[in-house]
Scaffold this active site. Sequence first.
Site, short mmCIF file in Angstrom:
data_model
loop_
_atom_site.label_atom_id
_atom_site.label_comp_id
_atom_site.label_asym_id
_atom_site.label_seq_id
_atom_site.Cartn_x
_atom_site.Cartn_y
_atom_site.Cartn_z
N PHE A 117 61.10 -5.79 84.75
CA PHE A 117 60.97 -7.70 84.67
C PHE A 117 61.94 -8.19 85.06
CE2 PHE A 117 59.27 -10.67 81.16
CZ PHE A 117 57.79 -9.79 80.74
N GLN A 237 65.26 -23.94 79.31
CA GLN A 237 64.63 -22.35 80.39
C GLN A 237 64.13 -22.88 80.99
OE1 GLN A 237 63.61 -18.10 79.90
NE2 GLN A 237 65.08 -17.91 80.65
N HIS A 239 60.15 -21.94 83.18
CA HIS A 239 60.13 -20.14 83.48
C HIS A 239 59.05 -20.72 84.51
CE1 HIS A 239 57.10 -16.97 83.01
NE2 HIS A 239 58.11 -16.10 81.89
N LEU A 249 51.72 -19.71 79.21
CA LEU A 249 52.75 -19.03 80.16
C LEU A 249 51.48 -17.91 80.32
CD1 LEU A 249 55.84 -18.40 80.54
CD2 LEU A 249 55.80 -17.21 78.86
N GLU A 252 55.94 -13.17 82.42
CA GLU A 252 56.65 -12.09 83.73
C GLU A 252 55.96 -10.95 84.18
OE1 GLU A 252 60.48 -13.75 83.58
OE2 GLU A 252 61.54 -11.43 84.24
N ARG A 283 64.62 -15.95 85.95
CA ARG A 283 63.49 -17.23 86.23
C ARG A 283 64.48 -18.69 86.33
NH1 ARG A 283 61.07 -15.82 80.01
NH2 ARG A 283 60.15 -14.26 80.15
N HIS A 363 60.51 -23.84 78.27
CA HIS A 363 59.61 -22.32 78.17
C HIS A 363 60.66 -22.22 76.91
CE1 HIS A 363 58.22 -18.77 77.55
NE2 HIS A 363 58.95 -18.13 77.41
N ARG A 404 68.09 -17.34 80.19
CA ARG A 404 67.95 -16.28 78.70
C ARG A 404 66.89 -14.78 80.24
NH1 ARG A 404 63.47 -14.29 76.92
NH2 ARG A 404 62.36 -15.98 75.89
N SER A 409 64.24 -12.20 74.72
CA SER A 409 64.91 -12.68 73.47
C SER A 409 64.07 -11.95 71.95
CB SER A 409 63.70 -14.15 73.32
OG SER A 409 63.29 -14.31 72.47
C1 LIG Z 1 53.92 -18.31 75.50
C2 LIG Z 1 55.58 -17.68 75.10
C3 LIG Z 1 55.57 -16.53 75.67
C4 LIG Z 1 56.84 -15.68 75.37
N1 LIG Z 1 56.89 -13.81 75.46
C5 LIG Z 1 58.39 -13.24 75.50
C6 LIG Z 1 58.22 -12.18 75.92
O1 LIG Z 1 57.10 -11.38 76.06
N2 LIG Z 1 59.67 -11.48 75.35
C7 LIG Z 1 60.58 -12.57 75.38
O2 LIG Z 1 61.56 -11.54 74.65
N3 LIG Z 1 60.50 -13.58 74.22
C8 LIG Z 1 59.13 -14.44 74.65
N4 LIG Z 1 59.36 -15.22 74.92
C9 LIG Z 1 60.34 -16.07 73.61
C10 LIG Z 1 60.44 -15.58 72.11
O3 LIG Z 1 58.76 -15.42 71.86
C11 LIG Z 1 60.56 -16.54 70.73
O4 LIG Z 1 62.11 -16.87 71.70
C12 LIG Z 1 61.09 -15.55 69.56
O5 LIG Z 1 59.33 -15.65 69.30
C13 LIG Z 1 60.87 -17.70 69.07
O6 LIG Z 1 61.40 -16.10 67.15
P1 LIG Z 1 62.09 -16.97 66.25
O7 LIG Z 1 61.79 -15.62 64.65
O8 LIG Z 1 63.23 -17.31 66.92
O9 LIG Z 1 60.71 -18.45 65.95
P2 LIG Z 1 58.78 -18.70 65.75
O10 LIG Z 1 58.42 -17.65 66.27
O11 LIG Z 1 58.84 -19.40 66.93
O12 LIG Z 1 58.65 -18.68 64.13
C14 LIG Z 1 59.79 -19.81 64.07
C15 LIG Z 1 59.30 -20.24 62.18
O13 LIG Z 1 59.91 -21.31 61.83
C16 LIG Z 1 58.86 -22.26 61.20
N5 LIG Z 1 59.22 -23.01 61.20
C17 LIG Z 1 59.62 -23.76 62.28
N6 LIG Z 1 60.07 -25.69 62.17
C18 LIG Z 1 60.08 -25.12 59.83
C19 LIG Z 1 60.05 -26.08 58.93
N7 LIG Z 1 60.57 -27.38 59.25
N8 LIG Z 1 59.83 -25.84 57.86
C20 LIG Z 1 59.86 -24.62 57.71
N9 LIG Z 1 59.13 -23.98 58.57
C21 LIG Z 1 59.36 -24.06 59.51
C22 LIG Z 1 57.19 -21.95 62.07
O14 LIG Z 1 56.35 -22.10 60.73
C23 LIG Z 1 57.90 -19.98 62.53
O15 LIG Z 1 57.06 -19.23 61.19
C24 LIG Z 1 57.90 -16.18 74.36
C25 LIG Z 1 57.70 -17.51 74.49
C26 LIG Z 1 56.54 -18.40 74.51
C27 LIG Z 1 56.54 -19.24 74.29
#
Ligand SMILES: Cc1cc2nc3c(=O)[nH]c(=O)nc-3n(C[C@H](O)[C@H](O)[C@H](O)COP(=O)(O)OP(=O)(O)OC[C@H]3O[C@@H](n4cnc5c(N)ncnc54)[C@H](O)[C@@H]3O)c2cc1C
Length: 598
Positions: A117, A237, A239, A249, A252, A283, A363, A404, A409
Amino acid sequence: MTKHHQFDAIIVGGGGAGLEAALHASKSANVAVVTKLYPTRSHTGTAQGGIAAALGNMEPDSWEWHMYDTVKGGDYLVDQDAAEILARDAIDAIIELEHMGLPFDRTPDGKIEQRRFGGHTANFGEKAVMRACKAADRTGHMILQTLYQQCIKNKVNFFNEYFVTDIIVEDNVCRGVVAINVADSEVHLFHAKAVLIASGGFGKMFKVTSNAHTLTGDPVAAYYRRGLPLEDMEFFQFHPTGIYKLGILLSEAARGEGAIFINDKGERFMERYMPTLKDLAPRDICSRCIYEEVRAGRGIGGKDYVYMDFRPGTINKFKSGPGGRDVTREHLEKALPDILEFARVYMGIDPMKDPVPIQPTAHYAMGGIPTDADGRALADNTNVVTGLYAAGECACVSVHGANRLGTNSLVDLVVFGRRGGKAMADFCKPAGFAPLPITAAADTIAEFDRIRAGRGSERAAAIRADLQNMMTNYVGVFRNGPDMQKAVEGVRELKARFKNIKTDDTGKIFNTDVLETFELGCLLDLAEVTAAAALRRTETRGGHAREDFQERDDANWLNHSMAYRADDKRDAAVTRCDIRFENKPVTITKFQPKERKY
Ligand SMILES: Cc1cc2nc3c(=O)[nH]c(=O)nc-3n(C[C@H](O)[C@H](O)[C@H](O)COP(=O)(O)OP(=O)(O)OC[C@H]3O[C@@H](n4cnc5c(N)ncnc54)[C@H](O)[C@@H]3O)c2cc1C
């Protein structure tokens, strides 16, 4: 009628970070997850490429190299004590996920298989290393399913489709959260000893973005509205490989398996910019190089995009496959099923036959709620808010600094989600419940009444579109002072328009019209901080590339930025508010800042 609930610990968000924290907190505390989405619909489920850990299953690797890559990838704005924890704990965290049943891809001898990666290297930058553990290109999906099952098994309580509107903090002590039940608009008060925010990113402030519709940062805005600081918000960031115009997306992981960038002349242009890592440079660098090609007239057909070429013929010609080995169509179909499918479905292109048009897409938020290494949310540079925690993309530990690395992440979620969950459970053991203020829900009720009664002339959708266009045009991959000034002033004008909102649905049942309007108010606040912080930082570092200040300036800017609402009396989301900035020193332990070459 406001409904009351009481739990030791409340986790806001059911993504990877929230579920990891809930699982670990629930070992000794009574825990509830409050989430606006059903947990397995969280954005973590879309993460394709992988999760980094220096397991060394494919070739020699070490956590020190991983730490170094993370620090360098973040352009030295990373807090190195936190990066050390990330890189060290990643190994154990992956094994823990494996033992929970996560179906990782395997090597023929049964070890977890890994792939390359961007920015991950062996021996302090010598060559690309295979460090990303993965389950095909559905890694996040598998993490989410695995953690959700474990939480159910551990009897975590779930309030699914409850939208958190406010965090209750008084006298610097967190006492719970306010939420709206999406189904019927009832207000619920969640009284808790400790709260952990894990609400993910807020990329919906941009037009071209990989982020899901719901990533609007509402709890992060609530934190800021409480007069608490947000850290490093200027670092967003972009991407390099979003599907042209759509922003969806293409991970990568594609380049990890050998795909390369091609310009209008058919050149593999990254060879010119980054001779060692080429297409696997971090990135921020790849995104800038794409725009350099576009500016030089070498975008495809002179337009604002380039190609990502997955065709085995191209990969084998340029020897860009893993370890320089040839790849086959069968291998790519197995390693990247979803990514290839996205190109087929959304572009009508078969990547095995034709190259795919791509452009940089917003991203990932490197900034957010400042925390220490145990997830404890900071009230300023040194003091914590008692009982308040944050983890995942909404938090800023800071392990990602100014940029990042891919796969860092997911590992941040599990490493710091786990630490945050454990820390809050330890906090809950001796702690009592601080009383809830009588007016805890008053701001939420007033704001929702205002939105529901809105009979003005402005539509939320139109304001949101204007915000997204402005942020993409003025606070994008390349930035300059006059444009960012326009963005800061533009957001303030949009905030004025937001006061004059018109809502069509005045009902209470699944009223997404009102909820999305509330989300827009949150995005406006966060966009204002992002634009203002970017304008203030007069240097180029990581994801923040300024045309008018092209050099990194360690003498003046080797600092985190902390943004506070100047007026910390809580008035409605719509008020024009000024921002006060302070600097916070970067923690440097092992690696002194150096020039960033790949
Ligand atoms: C398309 C894509 C591909 C990615 N691929 C990778 C990868 O391969 N490797 C990597 O390391 N990272 C990757 N990332 C980044 C990574 O996936 C995210 O940064 C990470 O999953 C975020 O996780 P989280 O638990 O912080 O939030 P999330 O998984 O976004 O969850 C947020 C939670 O908060 C809740 N929430 C939000 N607002 C409220 C509210 N007001 N009230 C109640 N609940 C709320 C939602 O319901 C949800 O359950 C990718 C991101 C994207 C968008």
